[in-house]
Design a protein around this motif. Structure first.
Motif, mmCIF file in Angstrom:
data_model
loop_
_atom_site.group_PDB
_atom_site.id
_atom_site.type_symbol
_atom_site.label_atom_id
_atom_site.label_comp_id
_atom_site.label_asym_id
_atom_site.label_seq_id
_atom_site.Cartn_x
_atom_site.Cartn_y
_atom_site.Cartn_z
ATOM 1 N N LYS A 168 0.781 -0.772 0.100
ATOM 2 C CA LYS A 168 -0.140 0.557 0.251
ATOM 3 C C LYS A 168 0.705 1.313 -0.110
ATOM 4 C CE LYS A 168 -4.075 -2.269 2.305
ATOM 5 N NZ LYS A 168 -4.733 -2.231 0.922
ATOM 6 N N ALA A 185 -2.436 9.589 -5.341
ATOM 7 C CA ALA A 185 -2.887 8.684 -4.706
ATOM 8 C C ALA A 185 -3.093 7.827 -3.364
ATOM 9 C CB ALA A 185 -1.615 6.929 -5.200
ATOM 10 N N GLU A 200 -4.583 3.293 -0.625
ATOM 11 C CA GLU A 200 -4.494 2.787 -2.116
ATOM 12 C C GLU A 200 -3.187 1.462 -2.390
ATOM 13 O OE1 GLU A 200 -5.006 5.454 -5.146
ATOM 14 O OE2 GLU A 200 -6.939 6.087 -4.583
ATOM 15 N N LEU A 236 -0.569 0.118 -8.420
ATOM 16 C CA LEU A 236 -2.537 -0.036 -8.408
ATOM 17 C C LEU A 236 -2.720 0.045 -9.900
ATOM 18 C CD1 LEU A 236 -5.586 -0.132 -7.415
ATOM 19 C CD2 LEU A 236 -5.767 2.710 -8.134
ATOM 20 N N GLN A 278 -5.107 -3.216 -11.526
ATOM 21 C CA GLN A 278 -6.021 -3.063 -12.479
ATOM 22 C C GLN A 278 -5.915 -2.872 -14.646
ATOM 23 O OE1 GLN A 278 -6.535 1.078 -11.836
ATOM 24 N NE2 GLN A 278 -8.239 1.017 -10.141
#
Length: 181
Positions: A48, A91, A95, A99, A103
Protein backbone atom coordinates in the motif's frame (compact mmCIF):
# COMPACT_ATOMS: atom_id res chain seq x y z
CA UNK A 1 8.32 -29.77 -12.01
CA UNK A 2 11.60 -28.31 -10.74
CA UNK A 3 11.48 -25.50 -8.19
CA UNK A 4 13.36 -23.19 -10.54
CA UNK A 5 12.38 -23.65 -14.17
CA UNK A 6 15.23 -21.41 -15.33
CA UNK A 7 18.59 -20.37 -13.87
CA UNK A 8 18.88 -17.10 -11.99
CA UNK A 9 19.28 -14.09 -14.26
CA UNK A 10 22.80 -12.86 -14.77
CA UNK A 11 23.48 -9.30 -13.68
CA UNK A 12 23.58 -8.03 -17.30
CA UNK A 13 20.30 -9.83 -18.13
CA UNK A 14 18.60 -8.43 -15.02
CA UNK A 15 19.81 -4.93 -15.92
CA UNK A 16 18.62 -5.40 -19.51
CA UNK A 17 15.19 -6.52 -18.32
CA UNK A 18 14.95 -3.60 -15.92
CA UNK A 19 15.99 -1.19 -18.70
CA UNK A 20 13.17 -2.53 -20.86
CA UNK A 21 10.64 -1.50 -18.19
CA UNK A 22 11.76 2.16 -18.08
CA UNK A 23 9.18 3.35 -20.63
CA UNK A 24 6.36 2.47 -18.21
CA UNK A 25 6.82 4.19 -14.81
CA UNK A 26 4.42 1.76 -13.10
CA UNK A 27 6.13 -1.36 -14.44
CA UNK A 28 9.59 0.11 -13.83
CA UNK A 29 8.74 0.89 -10.19
CA UNK A 30 7.32 -2.60 -9.60
CA UNK A 31 10.23 -4.33 -11.36
CA UNK A 32 12.72 -2.17 -9.43
CA UNK A 33 11.17 -3.22 -6.14
CA UNK A 34 11.44 -6.85 -7.20
CA UNK A 35 15.10 -6.53 -8.23
CA UNK A 36 16.41 -4.04 -5.66
CA UNK A 37 14.43 -5.37 -2.69
CA UNK A 38 13.71 -8.92 -3.79
CA UNK A 39 9.97 -8.39 -3.45
CA UNK A 40 7.69 -11.28 -4.33
CA UNK A 41 4.96 -10.61 -6.92
CA UNK A 42 2.32 -10.91 -4.18
CA UNK A 43 4.23 -8.39 -2.06
CA UNK A 44 4.26 -5.94 -4.97
CA UNK A 45 0.53 -6.43 -5.50
CA UNK A 46 -0.31 -6.08 -1.79
CA UNK A 47 1.94 -3.11 -0.93
CA UNK A 48 0.00 0.00 0.00
CA UNK A 49 1.07 3.61 -0.45
CA UNK A 50 1.24 3.93 3.33
CA UNK A 51 3.73 1.02 3.48
CA UNK A 52 6.34 3.12 1.66
CA UNK A 53 8.41 5.76 3.47
CA UNK A 54 10.44 7.76 0.94
CA UNK A 55 13.60 9.66 1.69
CA UNK A 56 17.36 9.23 1.90
CA UNK A 57 16.95 6.02 3.93
CA UNK A 58 13.69 4.92 2.30
CA UNK A 59 11.95 1.95 3.86
CA UNK A 60 9.03 -0.24 2.91
CA UNK A 61 6.88 -2.81 4.66
CA UNK A 62 6.80 -5.99 2.59
CA UNK A 63 5.40 -9.42 3.16
CA UNK A 64 2.27 -11.42 3.00
CA UNK A 65 -0.27 -9.64 5.16
CA UNK A 66 -1.64 -12.92 6.52
CA UNK A 67 1.89 -13.94 7.66
CA UNK A 68 3.15 -10.57 8.79
CA UNK A 69 5.19 -7.80 7.26
CA UNK A 70 8.87 -6.92 7.50
CA UNK A 71 10.30 -3.42 7.25
CA UNK A 72 13.42 -3.03 5.12
CA UNK A 73 15.59 -0.29 3.70
CA UNK A 74 15.52 -0.25 -0.10
CA UNK A 75 18.18 0.64 -2.66
CA UNK A 76 18.28 4.16 -4.13
CA UNK A 77 17.46 2.91 -7.64
CA UNK A 78 14.19 1.43 -6.38
CA UNK A 79 13.44 4.60 -4.41
CA UNK A 80 13.98 6.72 -7.51
CA UNK A 81 11.70 4.49 -9.63
CA UNK A 82 8.94 4.40 -6.99
CA UNK A 83 9.14 8.15 -6.40
CA UNK A 84 8.97 8.84 -10.16
CA UNK A 85 5.91 6.63 -10.46
CA UNK A 86 4.16 8.12 -7.41
CA UNK A 87 4.79 11.64 -8.75
CA UNK A 88 2.43 10.75 -11.61
CA UNK A 89 -0.30 9.49 -9.28
CA UNK A 90 -2.87 11.02 -6.99
CA UNK A 91 -2.94 8.04 -4.66
CA UNK A 92 -4.72 7.72 -1.34
CA UNK A 93 -2.50 6.35 1.43
CA UNK A 94 -4.59 3.18 1.78
CA UNK A 95 -4.58 2.43 -1.95
CA UNK A 96 -2.30 -0.24 -3.36
CA UNK A 97 1.12 1.22 -4.11
CA UNK A 98 1.02 -0.25 -7.61
CA UNK A 99 -2.70 0.08 -8.29
CA UNK A 100 -2.22 0.12 -12.06
CA UNK A 101 -0.71 -3.37 -12.05
CA UNK A 102 -3.82 -4.70 -10.38
CA UNK A 103 -6.19 -2.81 -12.65
CA UNK A 104 -4.55 -3.19 -16.05
CA UNK A 105 -2.67 -6.47 -16.27
CA UNK A 106 -1.17 -9.10 -14.13
CA UNK A 107 2.38 -8.39 -13.06
CA UNK A 108 3.42 -11.74 -14.49
CA UNK A 109 2.28 -10.79 -18.00
CA UNK A 110 3.93 -7.38 -17.81
CA UNK A 111 7.29 -8.77 -16.66
CA UNK A 112 7.20 -11.60 -19.19
CA UNK A 113 6.39 -9.13 -21.98
CA UNK A 114 9.31 -6.91 -20.98
CA UNK A 115 11.59 -9.96 -20.86
CA UNK A 116 10.59 -11.00 -24.37
CA UNK A 117 11.22 -7.47 -25.68
CA UNK A 118 14.60 -7.43 -23.92
CA UNK A 119 15.53 -10.84 -25.34
CA UNK A 120 15.91 -12.30 -21.85
CA UNK A 121 14.52 -15.63 -20.64
CA UNK A 122 12.80 -14.46 -17.46
CA UNK A 123 9.55 -14.71 -15.59
CA UNK A 124 7.91 -12.84 -12.76
CA UNK A 125 10.06 -14.50 -10.08
CA UNK A 126 13.35 -14.01 -11.93
CA UNK A 127 14.10 -10.55 -10.54
CA UNK A 128 13.70 -11.74 -6.93
CA UNK A 129 15.85 -14.79 -7.65
CA UNK A 130 18.54 -12.57 -9.19
CA UNK A 131 18.52 -10.36 -6.08
CA UNK A 132 18.92 -13.34 -3.75
CA UNK A 133 21.66 -14.78 -5.96
CA UNK A 134 23.54 -11.46 -5.93
CA UNK A 135 23.39 -11.38 -2.12
CA UNK A 136 24.67 -14.95 -1.93
CA UNK A 137 27.49 -14.26 -4.41
CA UNK A 138 28.45 -11.20 -2.38
CA UNK A 139 28.95 -13.40 0.68
CA UNK A 140 26.08 -11.94 2.68
CA UNK A 141 25.32 -14.10 5.74
CA UNK A 142 22.37 -16.42 5.14
CA UNK A 143 20.56 -15.07 8.23
CA UNK A 144 20.63 -11.57 6.68
CA UNK A 145 19.30 -12.93 3.39
CA UNK A 146 16.50 -14.79 5.16
CA UNK A 147 15.45 -11.71 7.10
CA UNK A 148 15.72 -9.22 4.23
CA UNK A 149 13.90 -11.35 1.68
CA UNK A 150 11.34 -12.70 4.16
CA UNK A 151 12.47 -16.29 3.90
CA UNK A 152 12.77 -17.05 7.62
CA UNK A 153 10.28 -16.45 10.37
CA UNK A 154 11.48 -13.58 12.55
CA UNK A 155 10.00 -12.33 15.81
CA UNK A 156 10.63 -8.63 15.25
CA UNK A 157 9.86 -7.44 11.70
CA UNK A 158 11.75 -4.16 12.17
CA UNK A 159 14.95 -5.51 13.75
CA UNK A 160 15.12 -9.31 13.55
CA UNK A 161 16.70 -10.95 16.59
CA UNK A 162 20.38 -11.69 16.36
CA UNK A 163 21.03 -9.43 13.40
CA UNK A 164 23.08 -6.25 13.63
CA UNK A 165 21.25 -2.97 13.28
CA UNK A 166 21.57 -1.77 9.71
CA UNK A 167 21.79 -5.23 8.15
CA UNK A 168 19.07 -4.12 5.72
CA UNK A 169 20.99 -0.94 4.81
CA UNK A 170 23.98 -3.13 3.93
CA UNK A 171 21.73 -5.42 1.86
CA UNK A 172 20.26 -2.44 -0.01
CA UNK A 173 23.82 -1.27 -0.73
CA UNK A 174 24.76 -4.75 -1.99
CA UNK A 175 21.80 -4.83 -4.37
CA UNK A 176 22.42 -1.26 -5.56
CA UNK A 177 26.06 -2.14 -6.26
CA UNK A 178 25.09 -5.31 -8.13
CA UNK A 179 22.31 -3.92 -10.31
CA UNK A 180 22.38 -0.11 -10.17
CA UNK A 181 23.61 2.07 -12.99
Amino acid sequence: MPLLDRPALSVPDAQQLLAETREDPLLHAAASLMLFAGARPTEVNEAKVTDYAPGAAARIWLGRRWEGLRQICIAPSAVHAIDAYLATQDADTEEPLFLGVQQAHTLSNLIRGAAVRAGVDAGVHSLRQAAIAAALYDGTPVSHIEAYFGVGKWVDPVQPAGLPEGYDVAMARTLETAFGN
